[in-house]
Design an enzyme around this catalytic site. Structure first.
Site, mmCIF file in Angstrom:
data_model
loop_
_atom_site.group_PDB
_atom_site.id
_atom_site.type_symbol
_atom_site.label_atom_id
_atom_site.label_comp_id
_atom_site.label_asym_id
_atom_site.label_seq_id
_atom_site.Cartn_x
_atom_site.Cartn_y
_atom_site.Cartn_z
ATOM 1 N N ASP A 20 -0.039 -8.200 9.888
ATOM 2 C CA ASP A 20 0.939 -7.320 9.243
ATOM 3 C C ASP A 20 0.148 -6.174 8.620
ATOM 4 O O ASP A 20 -1.084 -6.218 8.547
ATOM 5 C CB ASP A 20 1.698 -8.101 8.154
ATOM 6 C CG ASP A 20 2.653 -7.223 7.351
ATOM 7 O OD1 ASP A 20 3.494 -6.542 7.965
ATOM 8 O OD2 ASP A 20 2.542 -7.175 6.113
ATOM 9 N N SER A 21 0.873 -5.170 8.124
ATOM 10 C CA SER A 21 0.216 -4.102 7.387
ATOM 11 C C SER A 21 -0.398 -4.643 6.092
ATOM 12 O O SER A 21 -1.203 -3.963 5.466
ATOM 13 C CB SER A 21 1.236 -3.015 7.038
ATOM 14 O OG SER A 21 2.233 -3.571 6.199
ATOM 15 N N CYS A 83 5.431 -8.033 11.326
ATOM 16 C CA CYS A 83 5.764 -6.768 10.676
ATOM 17 C C CYS A 83 6.889 -6.123 11.465
ATOM 18 O O CYS A 83 6.729 -5.842 12.660
ATOM 19 C CB CYS A 83 4.524 -5.873 10.670
ATOM 20 S SG CYS A 83 4.799 -4.229 10.009
ATOM 21 N N GLU A 164 2.581 -5.349 -2.545
ATOM 22 C CA GLU A 164 1.128 -5.407 -2.292
ATOM 23 C C GLU A 164 0.353 -5.514 -3.604
ATOM 24 O O GLU A 164 -0.674 -6.165 -3.686
ATOM 25 C CB GLU A 164 0.662 -4.147 -1.540
ATOM 26 C CG GLU A 164 0.946 -4.154 -0.058
ATOM 27 C CD GLU A 164 0.054 -5.109 0.742
ATOM 28 O OE1 GLU A 164 -1.175 -5.082 0.562
ATOM 29 O OE2 GLU A 164 0.614 -5.896 1.532
ATOM 30 N N CYS A 196 11.952 -6.571 6.418
ATOM 31 C CA CYS A 196 10.527 -6.268 6.230
ATOM 32 C C CYS A 196 9.902 -7.556 5.715
ATOM 33 O O CYS A 196 10.460 -8.209 4.821
ATOM 34 C CB CYS A 196 10.361 -5.143 5.207
ATOM 35 S SG CYS A 196 8.669 -4.948 4.600
ATOM 36 N N HIS A 198 7.479 -8.181 3.898
ATOM 37 C CA HIS A 198 7.068 -8.222 2.477
ATOM 38 C C HIS A 198 8.223 -8.699 1.582
ATOM 39 O O HIS A 198 7.994 -9.281 0.525
ATOM 40 C CB HIS A 198 6.643 -6.836 1.988
ATOM 41 C CG HIS A 198 5.256 -6.425 2.379
ATOM 42 N ND1 HIS A 198 4.907 -6.098 3.660
ATOM 43 C CD2 HIS A 198 4.124 -6.278 1.640
ATOM 44 C CE1 HIS A 198 3.618 -5.759 3.701
ATOM 45 N NE2 HIS A 198 3.131 -5.867 2.482
HETATM 46 N N1 DGL Z 1 5.763 -5.991 6.295
HETATM 47 C C1 DGL Z 1 6.011 -4.729 6.958
HETATM 48 C C2 DGL Z 1 7.347 -4.813 7.696
HETATM 49 O O1 DGL Z 1 7.807 -5.904 7.988
HETATM 50 C C3 DGL Z 1 5.855 -3.639 5.964
HETATM 51 C C4 DGL Z 1 5.668 -2.319 6.586
HETATM 52 C C5 DGL Z 1 4.926 -1.339 5.750
HETATM 53 O O2 DGL Z 1 3.715 -1.500 5.620
HETATM 54 O O3 DGL Z 1 5.540 -0.384 5.294
HETATM 55 O O4 DGL Z 1 7.964 -3.827 8.020
#
Ligand code: DGL
Length: 288
Positions: A20-21, A83, A164, A196, A198
């Site tokens: 993921d990011s 993600c 984060e 998302c 997160h």
């Molecule tokens: N967890 C990512 C998602 O599901 C976050 C994306 C981001 O870094 O903006 O979209």
């Protein structure tokens, strides 16, 4: 369920790569490890490049292919794109580059949100990039055409950064989440999909706001379990599920701070894997 391959215990020893990011990977990883407890997992958090939400498709594709190249060096048996933003922008490119690889993406939960809605209005919280993507628009159109449910999409700028930073219930995060959730409730949504990875970490907050503001029950949808089920199906089809009884290992890599990722694992999942920090995004590409 159809099994098209005999179990291959040697190939099954390879890890599953989940990326993921950032720490959104952990909200999917917890479902994967609970469904596939004997499998080894390699988690990659691209926190040094988060958020992806404001990046162009070309930038996201570049990051995704760089991470996938790194995962290939670790001989992963499957890649989970944990993600929504990366799935929307880059999963086709990823599949084209690695046609033999098992690749599982995440969808924002629009379908279950529509199915569970009694009001005929389903809310989705996601990043601006996901909502602007053709993949997301096509999904919403398809679901509305088949169910008649209207999809209310709400972008959540800034929320990934808060999560984060570990600010799951700071006054700023509460105000931010209220500003995203209240319009959905006001417009009649009785289901909210977490589009998302997160956002499951602020699900208790979303739930509290929904319970306070809405007379009717509001269903919140996290797609992590569905992703783990799909991964299990694909591994079984190829005979790649690790079936021995001892628990799988988890190792983690990050382009951000190793200490932050260690803390996130401990605080959010109660886990203490080995975490390695990679210098920068560039070093991943050259390590291929
Ligand atoms: N967890 C990512 C998602 O599901 C976050 C994306 C981001 O870094 O903006 O979209």
């Amino acid at each position: 369920m159809a099994f098209s391959a005999y179990p291959d215990p040697v190939a099954a020893e390879a890890p599953i790569g989940i990326f993921d990011s950032g720490i959104g990977a952990l909200s999917v990883l917890r479902h994967v490890t609970s469904r596939l407890p004997s499998d080894h997992v390699l988690c990659f958090a691209d926190s040094g490049n988060a958020p992806y939400g404001g990046k162009t498709d070309a930038e996201i594709i570049e990051r995704v292919l760089a991470i996938a190249a790194f995962l290939q060096t670790k001989k992963v048996k499957a890649i989970v794109v944990a993600c929504n933003t990366a799935t929307a922008a880059a999963i086709e490119a990823l599949r084209q580059h690695y046609p033999e690889q098992i690749v599982v993406g995440v969808e924002p939960g629009v379908k279950p949100a529509a199915v569970f809605s009694k009001t005929g209005k389903a809310g989705v919280l996601a990043t601006s990039s996901t909502i602007a993507s053709n993949r997301f628009k096509a999904l919403c159109d398809r679901i509305t055409a088949t169910t008649g449910v209207e999809i209310l999409a709400q972008a959540c700028p800034g929320l990934v950064d808060k999560i984060e930073n570990g600010e799951l219930d700071s006054p700023e995060t509460i105000a931010m989440v209220e500003s995203f959730v209240l319009p959905l409730l006001k417009n009649g949504a009785d289901t909210i999909a977490l589009g998302c990875t997160h956002y499951p970490f602020v699900e208790p907050l979303i739930n509290a706001i929904a319970q306070r503001e809405s007379k009717e029950a509001v269903t919140i949808i996290d797609t992590g379990e569905a992703v783990a089920r799909q991964l299990e199906r694909l591994l079984q089809q190829r005979g790649l599920q690790r079936l021995v009884g001892d628990p799988g290992r988890i190792e983690a890599y990050t382009t951000g701070s190793a200490a932050s990722l260690r803390r996130a694992f401990a605080d959010l999942l109660g886990l203490h894997p080995e975490v390695t920090a990679l210098d920068s995004g560039e070093s991943i590409k050259t390590s291929e």
